[in-house]
Motif scaffolding. Structure first.
Motif, short mmCIF file in Angstrom:
data_model
loop_
_atom_site.label_atom_id
_atom_site.label_comp_id
_atom_site.label_asym_id
_atom_site.label_seq_id
_atom_site.Cartn_x
_atom_site.Cartn_y
_atom_site.Cartn_z
N UNK A 107 -4.87 -8.16 0.01
CA UNK A 107 -5.34 -7.16 -0.97
C UNK A 107 -4.49 -5.91 -0.84
N UNK A 108 -3.22 -6.06 -1.21
CA UNK A 108 -2.24 -5.01 -0.95
C UNK A 108 -1.40 -4.65 -2.18
N UNK A 109 -2.00 -4.79 -3.35
CA UNK A 109 -1.30 -4.48 -4.60
C UNK A 109 -1.58 -3.03 -4.98
N UNK A 110 -0.56 -2.14 -4.91
CA UNK A 110 -0.78 -0.74 -5.27
C UNK A 110 -1.00 -0.52 -6.76
N UNK A 111 -0.70 -1.54 -7.56
CA UNK A 111 -0.88 -1.45 -9.01
C UNK A 111 -2.07 -2.26 -9.50
N UNK A 112 -2.99 -2.58 -8.61
CA UNK A 112 -4.16 -3.35 -8.99
C UNK A 112 -4.96 -2.62 -10.05
N UNK A 113 -5.50 -3.37 -10.99
CA UNK A 113 -6.27 -2.78 -12.09
C UNK A 113 -7.45 -1.99 -11.54
N UNK A 114 -7.62 -0.79 -12.06
CA UNK A 114 -8.76 0.03 -11.70
C UNK A 114 -8.62 0.78 -10.38
N UNK A 115 -7.50 0.61 -9.69
CA UNK A 115 -7.31 1.28 -8.40
C UNK A 115 -6.92 2.74 -8.63
N UNK A 116 -7.73 3.64 -8.10
CA UNK A 116 -7.52 5.07 -8.33
C UNK A 116 -6.31 5.57 -7.55
N UNK A 117 -5.48 6.36 -8.25
CA UNK A 117 -4.33 6.99 -7.62
C UNK A 117 -4.33 8.48 -7.92
N UNK A 118 -4.43 9.28 -6.90
CA UNK A 118 -4.19 10.71 -6.94
C UNK A 118 -3.85 11.13 -5.51
#
Length: 307
Positions: free
Chosen positions: A237-248
């Motif tokens: 479970x190491x996808x930084x572009x996974x759908x819905x994954x919050x990035x800030x």
């Protein structure tokens, strides 16, 4: 001790199904006074406190070897709010380990967005908390669970004094915050699985990424770290572009993907316990051959809780 400053009036009607797990057959409804029996089903759970009224479907499975001491696990679904799928995927484990699965469905309609579900409806806007936007505790989504446990105890003639919890993805977010905001809840063991990001008990970071500027500033860290908590995440479970994954900047400070963030959360808490000479009753687990898969996560969670 149980929290006693809110009163729930629970009005419940329920439907039992004996058909396939993925169907709700209302023809098999049973009288309100009847106890729940072995098998899979769904209830329409209604509750109200003063002006606060909500409804949610609660899917469940009761094992064939039901006794008065059969343990209960309350399960929290992910962002798809697919409680029936979480219930269906755990049925075999219910029978194998002998536990009751209780899976409330926090619909988008009644528990909108991350504020209503992931953050427990503690604040009107969980990303910008303030004393003026703090909701009454009886309106927190977290406040539903203790009465729900009592309801199932009553309907199964169960004598258990505690229950387990397991949440995956958005449910993992809900689970770990529930433990923080409801420290006196009658929870025994908890599986916090693959949250997108965490409320780390860090007084140097503002809520919801830390606990500063929130009611959690006064939480008891010794009590929290002494709880029996399994933190798990898929090994892939190491996808930084996974759908819905919050990035800030705040979320990314915990890592760029769920595996890194789960590791960060666990390590922070472990280091805090070590530095302050506190008891630490947590463990960290990588789910083998799994990415962000709730089926494999659920099977592993059941194993952790009952082995």
């Amino acid at each position: 001790m149980r929290i006693n400053y809110y009163i729930f009036c629970v009005i419940c009607s329920f439907f039992l199904i004996s058909c396939n797990n993925d169907e709700v057959n209302e023809e098999n409804s049973i009288p309100f006074e009847s106890e729940l029996q072995s098998g899979s089903g769904v209830i329409n759970y209604a509750y109200n406190t003063n002006s606060f009224n909500k409804n949610l479907a609660v899917y469940y499975h009761i094992p064939q070897n039901l006794t008065s001491s059969t343990p209960m696990v309350i399960i929290f679904h992910g962002t798809e709010r697919n409680a029936i799928d979480y219930r269906n995927t755990i049925v075999n484990q219910c029978e194998q380990y002998g536990f009751i699965a209780i899976v409330p469905e926090f619909s988008e309609q009644n528990f909108p967005g991350g504020d209503g579900y992931n953050l427990g409806n503690v604040y009107v806007d969980g990303d910008n908390p303030s004393i003026n936007t703090l909701n009454p505790e009886n309106e927190w989504t977290f406040s539903i669970l203790e009465p729900l446990f009592d309801f199932f105890k009553n309907k199964t003639s169960n004598t258990s004094t505690s229950y387990h919890i397991y949440g995956h993805s958005a449910g993992g977010q809900f689970a770990h915050r529930f433990l923080m905001f409801k420290p006196n809840a009658r929870v025994n063991k908890s599986v916090v699985s693959a949250g997108g990001w965490y409320t780390v008990p860090n007084t140097n970071v503002n809520f919801p990424y830390g606990i500063s500027q929130s009611v959690l500033e006064t939480m008891s860290m010794p009590a929290f770290l002494n709880k029996k908590i399994f933190v798990q995440v898929g090994i892939n479970d190491d996808d930084p572009n996974a759908a819905g994954l919050r990035h800030n900047s705040f979320a990314d400070a915990q890592g760029l993907h769920r595996k890194e963030r789960a590791t960060y959360y666990y390590n922070f808490c472990q280091q805090y316990a070590t530095t302050n000479n506190l008891s630490f009753n947590w463990s960290f687990h990588l789910v083998p051959n799994a990415d962000h898969d709730y089926v494999k996560a659920s099977i592993n969670a059941a194993y952790l809780l009952f082995n």
